[in-house]
Design a protein around this motif. Structure first.
Motif, PDB file in Angstrom:
ATOM      1  N   ARG A   1       0.832  -1.207   0.000  1.00 55.32           N
ATOM      2  CA  ARG A   1       0.000   0.000   0.000  1.00 55.32           C
ATOM      3  C   ARG A   1       0.862   1.250   0.000  1.00 55.32           C
ATOM      4  O   ARG A   1       0.588   2.208  -0.726  1.00 55.32           O
ATOM      5  N   PHE A   2       1.909   1.271   0.833  1.00 50.33           N
ATOM      6  CA  PHE A   2       2.796   2.436   0.853  1.00 50.33           C
ATOM      7  C   PHE A   2       3.499   2.614  -0.489  1.00 50.33           C
ATOM      8  O   PHE A   2       3.711   3.742  -0.947  1.00 50.33           O
ATOM      9  N   ALA A   3       3.868   1.510  -1.131  1.00 53.31           N
ATOM     10  CA  ALA A   3       4.505   1.601  -2.448  1.00 53.31           C
ATOM     11  C   ALA A   3       3.534   2.205  -3.466  1.00 53.31           C
ATOM     12  O   ALA A   3       3.924   3.054  -4.276  1.00 53.31           O
ATOM     13  N   ALA A   4       2.275   1.774  -3.422  1.00 50.95           N
ATOM     14  CA  ALA A   4       1.277   2.304  -4.344  1.00 50.95           C
ATOM     15  C   ALA A   4       0.971   3.769  -4.034  1.00 50.95           C
ATOM     16  O   ALA A   4       0.793   4.585  -4.947  1.00 50.95           O
ATOM     17  N   LEU A   5       0.915   4.105  -2.748  1.00 46.64           N
ATOM     18  CA  LEU A   5       0.672   5.500  -2.364  1.00 46.64           C
ATOM     19  C   LEU A   5       1.819   6.389  -2.820  1.00 46.64           C
ATOM     20  O   LEU A   5       1.609   7.534  -3.227  1.00 46.64           O
ATOM     21  N   ALA A   6       3.039   5.878  -2.772  1.00 43.46           N
ATOM     22  CA  ALA A   6       4.189   6.649  -3.231  1.00 43.46           C
ATOM     23  C   ALA A   6       4.092   6.936  -4.728  1.00 43.46           C
ATOM     24  O   ALA A   6       4.427   8.039  -5.185  1.00 43.46           O
ATOM     25  N   VAL A   7       3.628   5.974  -5.498  1.00 42.14           N
ATOM     26  CA  VAL A   7       3.435   6.188  -6.940  1.00 42.14           C
ATOM     27  C   VAL A   7       2.354   7.243  -7.169  1.00 42.14           C
ATOM     28  O   VAL A   7       2.525   8.162  -7.984  1.00 42.14           O
ATOM     29  N   PHE A   8       1.259   7.127  -6.430  1.00 40.86           N
ATOM     30  CA  PHE A   8       0.175   8.100  -6.548  1.00 40.86           C
ATOM     31  C   PHE A   8       0.660   9.492  -6.173  1.00 40.86           C
ATOM     32  O   PHE A   8       0.386  10.478  -6.863  1.00 40.86           O
ATOM     33  N   ASN A   9       1.373   9.593  -5.055  1.00 33.34           N
ATOM     34  CA  ASN A   9       1.852  10.890  -4.590  1.00 33.34           C
ATOM     35  C   ASN A   9       2.851  11.504  -5.566  1.00 33.34           C
ATOM     36  O   ASN A   9       2.841  12.722  -5.780  1.00 33.34           O
ATOM     37  N   THR A  10       3.698  10.686  -6.148  1.00 30.89           N
ATOM     38  CA  THR A  10       4.677  11.200  -7.105  1.00 30.89           C
ATOM     39  C   THR A  10       3.988  11.822  -8.311  1.00 30.89           C
ATOM     40  O   THR A  10       4.392  12.888  -8.791  1.00 30.89           O
ATOM     41  N   ALA A  11       2.938  11.179  -8.795  1.00 34.15           N
ATOM     42  CA  ALA A  11       2.174  11.750  -9.908  1.00 34.15           C
ATOM     43  C   ALA A  11       1.533  13.072  -9.496  1.00 34.15           C
ATOM     44  O   ALA A  11       1.509  14.041 -10.277  1.00 34.15           O
ATOM     45  N   ALA A  12       1.034  13.135  -8.257  1.00 33.96           N
ATOM     46  CA  ALA A  12       0.445  14.380  -7.765  1.00 33.96           C
ATOM     47  C   ALA A  12       1.502  15.470  -7.636  1.00 33.96           C
ATOM     48  O   ALA A  12       1.238  16.640  -7.928  1.00 33.96           O
ATOM     49  N   MET A  13       2.702  15.106  -7.212  1.00 31.10           N
ATOM     50  CA  MET A  13       3.783  16.089  -7.088  1.00 31.10           C
ATOM     51  C   MET A  13       4.178  16.642  -8.446  1.00 31.10           C
ATOM     52  O   MET A  13       4.503  17.828  -8.577  1.00 31.10           O
ATOM     53  N   ARG A  14       4.141  15.809  -9.465  1.00 31.28           N
ATOM     54  CA  ARG A  14       4.441  16.269 -10.820  1.00 31.28           C
ATOM     55  C   ARG A  14       3.481  17.398 -11.216  1.00 31.28           C
ATOM     56  O   ARG A  14       3.866  18.340 -11.905  1.00 31.28           O
ATOM     57  N   ARG A  15       2.224  17.302 -10.748  1.00 31.09           N
ATOM     58  CA  ARG A  15       1.225  18.313 -11.093  1.00 31.09           C
ATOM     59  C   ARG A  15       1.248  19.520 -10.160  1.00 31.09           C
ATOM     60  O   ARG A  15       0.861  20.617 -10.565  1.00 31.09           O
ATOM     61  N   THR A  16       1.653  19.344  -8.900  1.00 30.76           N
ATOM     62  CA  THR A  16       1.421  20.377  -7.890  1.00 30.76           C
ATOM     63  C   THR A  16       2.659  20.990  -7.264  1.00 30.76           C
ATOM     64  O   THR A  16       2.565  22.080  -6.688  1.00 30.76           O
ATOM     65  N   ALA A  17       3.816  20.320  -7.306  1.00 28.21           N
ATOM     66  CA  ALA A  17       4.958  20.776  -6.506  1.00 28.21           C
ATOM     67  C   ALA A  17       5.406  22.185  -6.871  1.00 28.21           C
ATOM     68  O   ALA A  17       5.667  23.013  -5.985  1.00 28.21           O
ATOM     69  N   ARG A  18       5.479  22.495  -8.163  1.00 25.03           N
ATOM     70  CA  ARG A  18       5.923  23.832  -8.563  1.00 25.03           C
ATOM     71  C   ARG A  18       4.915  24.894  -8.126  1.00 25.03           C
ATOM     72  O   ARG A  18       5.298  25.983  -7.695  1.00 25.03           O
ATOM     73  N   LEU A  19       3.635  24.554  -8.243  1.00 22.37           N
ATOM     74  CA  LEU A  19       2.608  25.501  -7.817  1.00 22.37           C
ATOM     75  C   LEU A  19       2.661  25.712  -6.309  1.00 22.37           C
ATOM     76  O   LEU A  19       2.514  26.840  -5.826  1.00 22.37           O
TER      77      LEU A  19
END
Length: 211
Positions: A103-121
Motif C-alpha cells: 500500500r505504501f509503495a502504491a501510495l508513493a506512486v500516486f503521490n509522485t504523480a500528484a507532485m508532478r502536477r502540484t509541486a511547482r505551484l
C-alpha cells in the motif's frame, strides 16, 4: 420537432465551449503563477495568456484568490471534476490494498504523480505567502487538507494491525514527506526520474513505519 433538438444541441455546445474556456484560463493561470509568481500575475495577464477578455476570467472565477483556489484543486485532482481526492477510484484502490508495504509503495506512486502536477505551484504559493494574504490563506488550507488526508491514510494503516509506530506518528511522517519539497529536491534538482523517486519514497515509508 427540429426546433427543440436544435436548442438542446446549441445549449450543450455552449456548455462545452464554456468548459473549454475555463480549462484554458486555469491552464494559463497555473503556468503564470508558477513561472511569474502569484503576486506578479494579474487577471489581465491570465486573460491574455488564455486568449480571452479579462471580463471572462472575472465572470468565471470572480477574483484572483478564487482562481488560485480552483487552479490548486484541478492540479491536485488532475482534472476539473468536483470529486474529493480520497473518493477517487485510484486512491480508493490504494486504500483497499491489504498489505501495508504494498500500500505504501502504491501510495508513493500516486503521490509522485500528484507532485508532478502540484509541486511547482506549491512552491509558488509558498513564495508568495509572506506578502500576499490570499497566498498565505491558500497555503494554510493546503497544509490543513493534506494533514486531514494523511490522518485518513494513517487511520486506515493502523486498522491493518501492521504499523510499527503510533497512528499519529504515521500521519506526521506521511504529512511531512508529501508537501513537494522532497520531490522538488530529488527530481527537479538532482534529476531523479519519477519512477526512481516513487520507489525510494515507498521504501522510506516502509522503513520508517513498518516492523
Amino acid at each position: 420537432m427540429s426546433g427543440p433538438v436544435k436548442r438542446q444541441y446549441d445549449s450543450s455546445r455552449r456548455r462545452e465551449q464554456a468548459r473549454e474556456t475555463r480549462r484554458r484560463i486555469l491552464g494559463a493561470a497555473h503556468e503564470l503563477f508558477v513561472t511569474r509568481g502569484y503576486g506578479r500575475t494579474t487577471i489581465a495577464d491570465v486573460a491574455a495568456e488564455a486568449g480571452v477578455a479579462p471580463e471572462t476570467v472575472y465572470a468565471a472565477f470572480k477574483n484572483k484568490p478564487a482562481l488560485l483556489h480552483r487552479v490548486w484543486d484541478v492540479a491536485v485532482g488532475g482534472d476539473d471534476r468536483d470529486v474529493p481526492l480520497l473518493e477517487r477510484p485510484e486512491l480508493r484502490a490504494v486504500l483497499a490494498e491489504p498489505d501495508l508495504r504494498a500500500r505504501f509503495a502504491a501510495l508513493a506512486v500516486f503521490n509522485t504523480a500528484a507532485m508532478r502536477r502540484t509541486a511547482r505551484l506549491h512552491l509558488a504559493v509558498r513564495g508568495a505567502a509572506a506578502s500576499e494574504p490570499a497566498a498565505a490563506a491558500m497555503l494554510e488550507e493546503i497544509d490543513r487538507q493534506r494533514l486531514a488526508a494523511m490522518a485518513e491514510h494513517a487511520r486506515a494503516a493502523a486498522g491493518t494491525g501492521q504499523l510499527a509506530v503510533p497512528e499519529d506518528e504515521c500521519r506526521d511522517v506521511l504529512w511531512s514527506t508529501t508537501d513537494g519539497t522532497l520531490w522538488h529536491q530529488l527530481v527537479e534538482r538532482r534529476e531523479w526520474s519519477d519512477e526512481r523517486y516513487a520507489a525510494w519514497l515507498g521504501r522510506l515509508w516502509a522503513a520508517a513505519l513498518l516492523p
